[in-house]
Scaffold this motif. Structure first.
Motif, PDB file in Angstrom:
ATOM      1  N   LEU A 174      41.977  41.386  43.037  1.00 52.14           N
ATOM      2  CA  LEU A 174      42.364  41.992  41.690  1.00 52.14           C
ATOM      3  C   LEU A 174      42.496  43.885  41.825  1.00 52.14           C
ATOM      4  O   LEU A 174      42.550  44.323  41.079  1.00 52.14           O
ATOM      5  N   GLY A 175      41.354  43.353  42.862  1.00 52.42           N
ATOM      6  CA  GLY A 175      40.901  45.188  42.654  1.00 52.42           C
ATOM      7  C   GLY A 175      41.750  45.964  43.468  1.00 52.42           C
ATOM      8  O   GLY A 175      42.212  47.532  43.131  1.00 52.42           O
ATOM      9  N   VAL A 176      42.290  45.674  44.497  1.00 54.78           N
ATOM     10  CA  VAL A 176      42.936  46.205  45.364  1.00 54.78           C
ATOM     11  C   VAL A 176      44.859  46.527  44.729  1.00 54.78           C
ATOM     12  O   VAL A 176      44.643  46.904  44.003  1.00 54.78           O
ATOM     13  N   ALA A 177      44.689  45.042  43.368  1.00 57.89           N
ATOM     14  CA  ALA A 177      46.313  45.028  42.652  1.00 57.89           C
ATOM     15  C   ALA A 177      45.892  46.121  42.194  1.00 57.89           C
ATOM     16  O   ALA A 177      47.191  46.377  41.299  1.00 57.89           O
ATOM     17  N   THR A 178      44.909  46.051  41.629  1.00 60.02           N
ATOM     18  CA  THR A 178      44.948  47.321  40.591  1.00 60.02           C
ATOM     19  C   THR A 178      44.807  48.778  40.681  1.00 60.02           C
ATOM     20  O   THR A 178      45.567  49.347  40.268  1.00 60.02           O
ATOM     21  N   VAL A 179      44.650  49.071  41.760  1.00 55.54           N
ATOM     22  CA  VAL A 179      44.621  50.187  42.843  1.00 55.54           C
ATOM     23  C   VAL A 179      45.969  50.305  42.873  1.00 55.54           C
ATOM     24  O   VAL A 179      46.699  51.034  42.620  1.00 55.54           O
ATOM     25  N   LEU A 180      46.116  49.419  43.111  1.00 49.96           N
ATOM     26  CA  LEU A 180      47.900  49.568  43.891  1.00 49.96           C
ATOM     27  C   LEU A 180      49.243  49.797  42.522  1.00 49.96           C
ATOM     28  O   LEU A 180      49.777  50.201  43.141  1.00 49.96           O
ATOM     29  N   ASN A 181      48.705  48.795  41.092  1.00 50.95           N
ATOM     30  CA  ASN A 181      49.950  49.060  40.706  1.00 50.95           C
ATOM     31  C   ASN A 181      48.520  49.271  39.073  1.00 50.95           C
ATOM     32  O   ASN A 181      48.269  48.381  38.321  1.00 50.95           O
ATOM     33  N   PRO A 182      48.293  50.469  38.461  1.00 55.82           N
ATOM     34  CA  PRO A 182      46.980  50.409  37.405  1.00 55.82           C
ATOM     35  C   PRO A 182      47.836  49.487  36.256  1.00 55.82           C
ATOM     36  O   PRO A 182      47.290  49.864  35.248  1.00 55.82           O
ATOM     37  N   GLU A 183      49.050  49.693  35.803  1.00 62.49           N
ATOM     38  CA  GLU A 183      49.934  48.794  35.271  1.00 62.49           C
ATOM     39  C   GLU A 183      48.909  47.615  34.539  1.00 62.49           C
ATOM     40  O   GLU A 183      48.574  46.804  33.720  1.00 62.49           O
TER      41      GLU A 183
ATOM     42  N   LYS B 162      45.669  46.697  35.365  1.00 65.30           N
ATOM     43  CA  LYS B 162      44.576  47.121  35.060  1.00 65.30           C
ATOM     44  C   LYS B 162      44.197  46.394  33.341  1.00 65.30           C
ATOM     45  O   LYS B 162      42.587  45.809  33.348  1.00 65.30           O
ATOM     46  N   GLN B 163      45.113  46.960  32.234  1.00 66.91           N
ATOM     47  CA  GLN B 163      44.880  46.238  31.199  1.00 66.91           C
ATOM     48  C   GLN B 163      44.960  45.384  31.320  1.00 66.91           C
ATOM     49  O   GLN B 163      43.735  44.331  30.110  1.00 66.91           O
ATOM     50  N   GLN B 164      45.705  44.572  31.654  1.00 68.16           N
ATOM     51  CA  GLN B 164      45.939  42.725  32.203  1.00 68.16           C
ATOM     52  C   GLN B 164      44.651  42.103  32.732  1.00 68.16           C
ATOM     53  O   GLN B 164      44.722  41.353  31.904  1.00 68.16           O
ATOM     54  N   VAL B 165      44.363  42.554  33.723  1.00 63.90           N
ATOM     55  CA  VAL B 165      43.331  42.159  34.638  1.00 63.90           C
ATOM     56  C   VAL B 165      41.919  42.168  33.278  1.00 63.90           C
ATOM     57  O   VAL B 165      41.066  41.526  33.122  1.00 63.90           O
ATOM     58  N   GLN B 166      42.162  43.216  32.459  1.00 69.30           N
ATOM     59  CA  GLN B 166      40.838  43.309  31.655  1.00 69.30           C
ATOM     60  C   GLN B 166      41.118  42.243  30.505  1.00 69.30           C
ATOM     61  O   GLN B 166      39.831  41.690  29.954  1.00 69.30           O
ATOM     62  N   GLN B 167      41.420  42.117  30.061  1.00 70.63           N
ATOM     63  CA  GLN B 167      41.589  40.674  28.965  1.00 70.63           C
ATOM     64  C   GLN B 167      41.780  39.575  29.442  1.00 70.63           C
ATOM     65  O   GLN B 167      41.279  39.370  28.445  1.00 70.63           O
TER      66      GLN B 167
END
Length: 93
Positions: A58-67, A69-74
């Motif tokens: 997830l860390g890698v995915a959020t770096v590659l696709n900042p959008e 990040k919010q979904q991961v947080q939820q």
């Protein structure tokens, strides 16, 4: 009152047990409880490793696709709430 009667009724067979039988029952119960705890611990170990791998991915995915990040947080918040509910139901808190 009904609970007391049921408790006494459940204890009557134990009252008829010898000290040796009572000790044997206590040992069997203790072994069963220990076995259950060990099973739970062994089942939980792979989940810890999986959680680490998922967190890294997830860390890698959020770096590659900042959008994301919010979904991961939820999702993390939902997972945390679910974990709290499960722990509360199982009495682990």
């Amino acid at each position: 009152m009904r609970h007391r009667i049921l408790l006494l009724a459940a204890l009557l067979p134990l009252a008829a047990c010898t000290d040796q039988q009572t000790a044997s029952l206590q040992q069997a119960a203790s072994a069963a409880i220990g076995s259950a705890h060990q099973g739970i611990e062994q089942a939980s170990a792979p989940l810890g490793k999986l959680k680490q791998q998922a967190s890294a991915a997830l860390g890698v995915a959020t770096v590659l696709n900042p959008e994301l990040k919010q979904q991961v947080q939820q999702l993390k918040e939902q997972a945390s709430a679910l974990k709290g509910a499960v722990e509360q139901q199982t009495g682990q808190r």
